[in-house]
Design a protein around this motif. Structure first.
Motif, PDB file in Angstrom:
ATOM      1  N   ALA A  82      34.355  36.704  52.008  1.00  0.00           N
ATOM      2  CA  ALA A  82      34.410  36.643  50.551  1.00  0.00           C
ATOM      3  C   ALA A  82      35.828  36.262  50.182  1.00  0.00           C
ATOM      4  N   ALA A  83      35.949  35.351  49.215  1.00  0.00           N
ATOM      5  CA  ALA A  83      37.254  34.849  48.802  1.00  0.00           C
ATOM      6  C   ALA A  83      37.434  35.059  47.307  1.00  0.00           C
ATOM      7  N   ALA A  84      38.522  35.723  46.942  1.00  0.00           N
ATOM      8  CA  ALA A  84      38.832  35.953  45.536  1.00  0.00           C
ATOM      9  C   ALA A  84      39.553  34.738  44.985  1.00  0.00           C
ATOM     10  N   ASN A  85      38.822  33.944  44.221  1.00  0.00           N
ATOM     11  CA  ASN A  85      39.378  32.739  43.603  1.00  0.00           C
ATOM     12  C   ASN A  85      40.070  33.123  42.305  1.00  0.00           C
ATOM     13  N   PHE A  86      41.356  33.416  42.412  1.00  0.00           N
ATOM     14  CA  PHE A  86      42.149  33.852  41.268  1.00  0.00           C
ATOM     15  C   PHE A  86      42.086  32.820  40.140  1.00  0.00           C
ATOM     16  N   GLY A  87      42.185  31.543  40.506  1.00  0.00           N
ATOM     17  CA  GLY A  87      42.238  30.495  39.499  1.00  0.00           C
ATOM     18  C   GLY A  87      40.963  30.314  38.713  1.00  0.00           C
ATOM     19  N   ASP A  88      39.799  30.595  39.322  1.00  0.00           N
ATOM     20  CA  ASP A  88      38.509  30.390  38.664  1.00  0.00           C
ATOM     21  C   ASP A  88      37.836  31.682  38.231  1.00  0.00           C
ATOM     22  N   SER A  89      38.515  32.815  38.403  1.00  0.00           N
ATOM     23  CA  SER A  89      37.979  34.122  37.994  1.00  0.00           C
ATOM     24  C   SER A  89      36.607  34.396  38.599  1.00  0.00           C
ATOM     25  N   LEU A  90      36.508  34.188  39.907  1.00  0.00           N
ATOM     26  CA  LEU A  90      35.251  34.438  40.601  1.00  0.00           C
ATOM     27  C   LEU A  90      35.529  34.886  42.024  1.00  0.00           C
ATOM     28  N   VAL A  91      34.485  35.477  42.636  1.00  0.00           N
ATOM     29  CA  VAL A  91      34.511  35.797  44.063  1.00  0.00           C
ATOM     30  C   VAL A  91      33.479  34.915  44.744  1.00  0.00           C
ATOM     31  N   ALA A  92      33.936  34.088  45.675  1.00  0.00           N
ATOM     32  CA  ALA A  92      33.049  33.171  46.395  1.00  0.00           C
ATOM     33  C   ALA A  92      32.532  33.849  47.662  1.00  0.00           C
ATOM     34  N   GLU A 107      28.523  32.562  44.091  1.00  0.00           N
ATOM     35  CA  GLU A 107      29.759  32.810  43.374  1.00  0.00           C
ATOM     36  C   GLU A 107      29.507  33.896  42.335  1.00  0.00           C
ATOM     37  N   VAL A 108      30.278  34.972  42.431  1.00  0.00           N
ATOM     38  CA  VAL A 108      30.163  36.056  41.467  1.00  0.00           C
ATOM     39  C   VAL A 108      31.175  35.776  40.362  1.00  0.00           C
ATOM     40  N   LEU A 109      30.669  35.371  39.218  1.00  0.00           N
ATOM     41  CA  LEU A 109      31.522  34.911  38.128  1.00  0.00           C
ATOM     42  C   LEU A 109      32.052  36.089  37.296  1.00  0.00           C
ATOM     43  N   GLY A 110      33.000  35.782  36.416  1.00  0.00           N
ATOM     44  CA  GLY A 110      33.500  36.785  35.483  1.00  0.00           C
ATOM     45  C   GLY A 110      34.362  37.846  36.111  1.00  0.00           C
ATOM     46  N   GLN A 111      35.093  37.479  37.174  1.00  0.00           N
ATOM     47  CA  GLN A 111      36.005  38.417  37.840  1.00  0.00           C
ATOM     48  C   GLN A 111      37.429  37.899  37.624  1.00  0.00           C
ATOM     49  N   PRO A 112      38.081  38.285  36.531  1.00  0.00           N
ATOM     50  CA  PRO A 112      39.341  37.659  36.151  1.00  0.00           C
ATOM     51  C   PRO A 112      40.533  38.097  36.996  1.00  0.00           C
ATOM     52  N   ASN A 113      41.178  37.101  37.578  1.00  0.00           N
ATOM     53  CA  ASN A 113      42.449  37.305  38.298  1.00  0.00           C
ATOM     54  C   ASN A 113      42.345  38.387  39.372  1.00  0.00           C
ATOM     55  N   VAL A 114      41.379  38.232  40.276  1.00  0.00           N
ATOM     56  CA  VAL A 114      41.188  39.216  41.353  1.00  0.00           C
ATOM     57  C   VAL A 114      42.378  39.155  42.317  1.00  0.00           C
ATOM     58  N   GLN A 115      42.998  40.313  42.537  1.00  0.00           N
ATOM     59  CA  GLN A 115      44.161  40.425  43.413  1.00  0.00           C
ATOM     60  C   GLN A 115      43.829  41.077  44.750  1.00  0.00           C
ATOM     61  N   ALA A 116      42.693  41.791  44.844  1.00  0.00           N
ATOM     62  CA  ALA A 116      42.343  42.479  46.086  1.00  0.00           C
ATOM     63  C   ALA A 116      40.835  42.586  46.208  1.00  0.00           C
ATOM     64  N   ASN A 134      40.295  43.567  39.546  1.00  0.00           N
ATOM     65  CA  ASN A 134      40.390  42.527  38.524  1.00  0.00           C
ATOM     66  C   ASN A 134      41.625  42.777  37.665  1.00  0.00           C
ATOM     67  N   ASN A 135      42.720  42.143  38.059  1.00  0.00           N
ATOM     68  CA  ASN A 135      43.967  42.344  37.338  1.00  0.00           C
ATOM     69  C   ASN A 135      43.885  41.804  35.914  1.00  0.00           C
ATOM     70  N   GLY A 136      43.053  40.786  35.700  1.00  0.00           N
ATOM     71  CA  GLY A 136      42.977  40.143  34.392  1.00  0.00           C
ATOM     72  C   GLY A 136      42.455  41.027  33.280  1.00  0.00           C
ATOM     73  N   ASN A 137      41.536  41.950  33.616  1.00  0.00           N
ATOM     74  CA  ASN A 137      41.043  42.858  32.573  1.00  0.00           C
ATOM     75  C   ASN A 137      41.221  44.322  32.940  1.00  0.00           C
ATOM     76  N   SER A 138      42.105  44.590  33.931  1.00  0.00           N
ATOM     77  CA  SER A 138      42.497  45.963  34.288  1.00  0.00           C
ATOM     78  C   SER A 138      41.296  46.832  34.654  1.00  0.00           C
ATOM     79  N   THR A 139      40.420  46.296  35.506  1.00  0.00           N
ATOM     80  CA  THR A 139      39.270  47.052  35.980  1.00  0.00           C
ATOM     81  C   THR A 139      39.131  46.900  37.491  1.00  0.00           C
ATOM     82  N   VAL A 140      38.351  47.803  38.080  1.00  0.00           N
ATOM     83  CA  VAL A 140      37.839  47.627  39.436  1.00  0.00           C
ATOM     84  C   VAL A 140      36.338  47.394  39.302  1.00  0.00           C
ATOM     85  N   ARG A 141      35.846  46.283  39.856  1.00  0.00           N
ATOM     86  CA  ARG A 141      34.447  45.917  39.695  1.00  0.00           C
ATOM     87  C   ARG A 141      33.711  46.064  41.018  1.00  0.00           C
ATOM     88  N   VAL A 142      32.555  46.691  40.983  1.00  0.00           N
ATOM     89  CA  VAL A 142      31.723  46.901  42.159  1.00  0.00           C
ATOM     90  C   VAL A 142      30.677  45.792  42.216  1.00  0.00           C
TER      91      VAL A 142
END
Length: 389
Positions: A82-92, A107-116, A134-142
């Protein structure tokens, strides 16, 4: 009084196994286990690996990858990515054909600025899920896996801030996997799983300035998972000790660690307790931190000449039975292999050239030949398969 477990599937080379004995277990005479007990081990690799890596393939079309996670998403026996595509706000979701050739399947969309990213079976259904910081919206998404590699964004842990790192483990010893993350500029937050993949923000460890990395391990040997936090704000690594039910206390402080961007855990000196490695971004080195068995760490070695290390990963690259390291050297666009002599003395060995802006690493036997390979981002649009020869 003896438990035996036979896995339905073979452990994969280099796989890290977590064993959880909850306090609901009883002996044959009806005595409950007094406290939960959690421990980890690594499956052996074969002797076929040399620790020399060759860039053998690439996955293009990935935008600004900041994190990678490895796991068998589709349950067919080989390791996917799984790859966190920071630029496209998705996890591939990248599915492996078994040879190390990957295809983007979801592609799991709507994951803004994933850092980990971190993998774990959050809902207890037997397949591997994901969690994203998700650093972009200050959440951890499952992100819940249906068992075929199709992921759905489910529980969202709100009220976080500037989330940059994640660590997984059963911190409260109840038999399911929890999470830990940073929150804001000075806090480590423990997220407790109810067993279904629904997480609640629980214990908060304050005064941890600018945490850029977290790693879990039983530092004091008492049978529960502790944490170590890379406090970039005051150039320390802080040891956070668990009381066994998920409450952490800031304990030992390892001083003189300059701008630590990454941590890794392993038994470097072979004495049975877990040690640490810290990537000192500011000093262009990796510090080897040896544990005395109680959670008190000493700087025992420094591997110099590693510019701007952004990621560390542990694995036995050459099949000699000792855990080695690999470092993502963003400063000179390389991945550097650090070989352990079995006593915690590391030598900078193979250097994989021709990378660019290397920020993240993942390890696993991606081509199924019994040794551990690497995956790394390279540049703004590529994930590279680094084959162990």
């Amino acid at each position: 009084d003896t438990l035996n477990f036979n896995s339905d599937n073979r452990f994969k080379a280099g796989e890290e196994i977590e064993v959880i004995l909850t306090d609901m277990l009883t002996s044959t005479d009806g005595q409950f286990l007094e406290l939960p007990f959690v421990y980890r081990f690594w499956a052996e690799t074969s002797m076929s690996g040399t620790g020399d890596f060759t860039a053998a393939g690439s996955i293009s079309g990935q935008t600004n990858v900041r994190a990678l996670a490895a796991g068998d998403w589709d349950g067919n026996g080989d390791l996917d990515l799984a790859a966190a595509n920071f630029g496209d706000s998705l996890v591939a979701i990248l599915i492996n054909d078994g040879t190390g050739d990957f295809t983007v399947e979801d592609e799991v969309l709507g994951q803004p600025n994933v850092q980990a990213l971190v993998a774990g079976d959050w809902d207890g259904d037997g397949d591997l899920d994901l969690a994203a910081a998700n650093n972009g919206n200050s959440t951890v998404r499952v992100l819940i896996n249906d068992g075929t590699g199709d992921f759905t964004a489910e529980d969202e842990v709100l009220g976080m801030a500037d989330v940059l790192t994640l660590a997984a483990g059963d911190f409260d010893g109840d038999g399911d996997l929890d999470l830990a993350t940073n929150s804001g500029i000075s806090t480590v937050r423990v997220l407790i799983n109810d067993g279904t993949g629904d997480f609640t923000a629980a214990d908060e460890v304050l005064d941890q300035p600018n945490v850029l990395a977290l790693v879990a391990g039983d530092w004091d040997g008492d049978g529960d998972l502790d944490l170590a936090a890379a406090n970039n704000g005051n150039s320390t690594v802080r040891v956070l000790i668990n009381d066994g039910i998920g409450n952490f206390t800031a304990a030992g402080t390892i001083l003189g660690q300059t701008n630590v961007h990454a941590l890794a855990a392993g038994d470097w000196d072979g004495n049975g307790d877990l040690d640490l490695a810290a990537a000192n971004f500011g000093d262009s080195l990796v510090a080897i931190l040896i544990n005395d068995g109680t959670g008190d760490f000493t700087v025992a070695d420094e591997v110099l000449g590693l510019p701007s290390v952004e990621a560390l990963v542990a694995g036995d690259w050459n099949g000699d039975g000792y855990l080695d390291l690999a470092a993502a050297n963003n400063g000179n666009s390389t991945v550097r292999v650090l070989i352990n002599d079995g006593f915690g003395d590391f030598t900078a060995a193979d250097e994989v050239l021709g990378m660019a802006d290397v920020l993240t690493l993942a390890a696993g036997d991606f081509d199924g030949d019994g040794d551990l390979d690497l995956e790394a981002n390279s540049g703004i649009s590529t994930v590279s398969f680094l084959k162990n020869e």
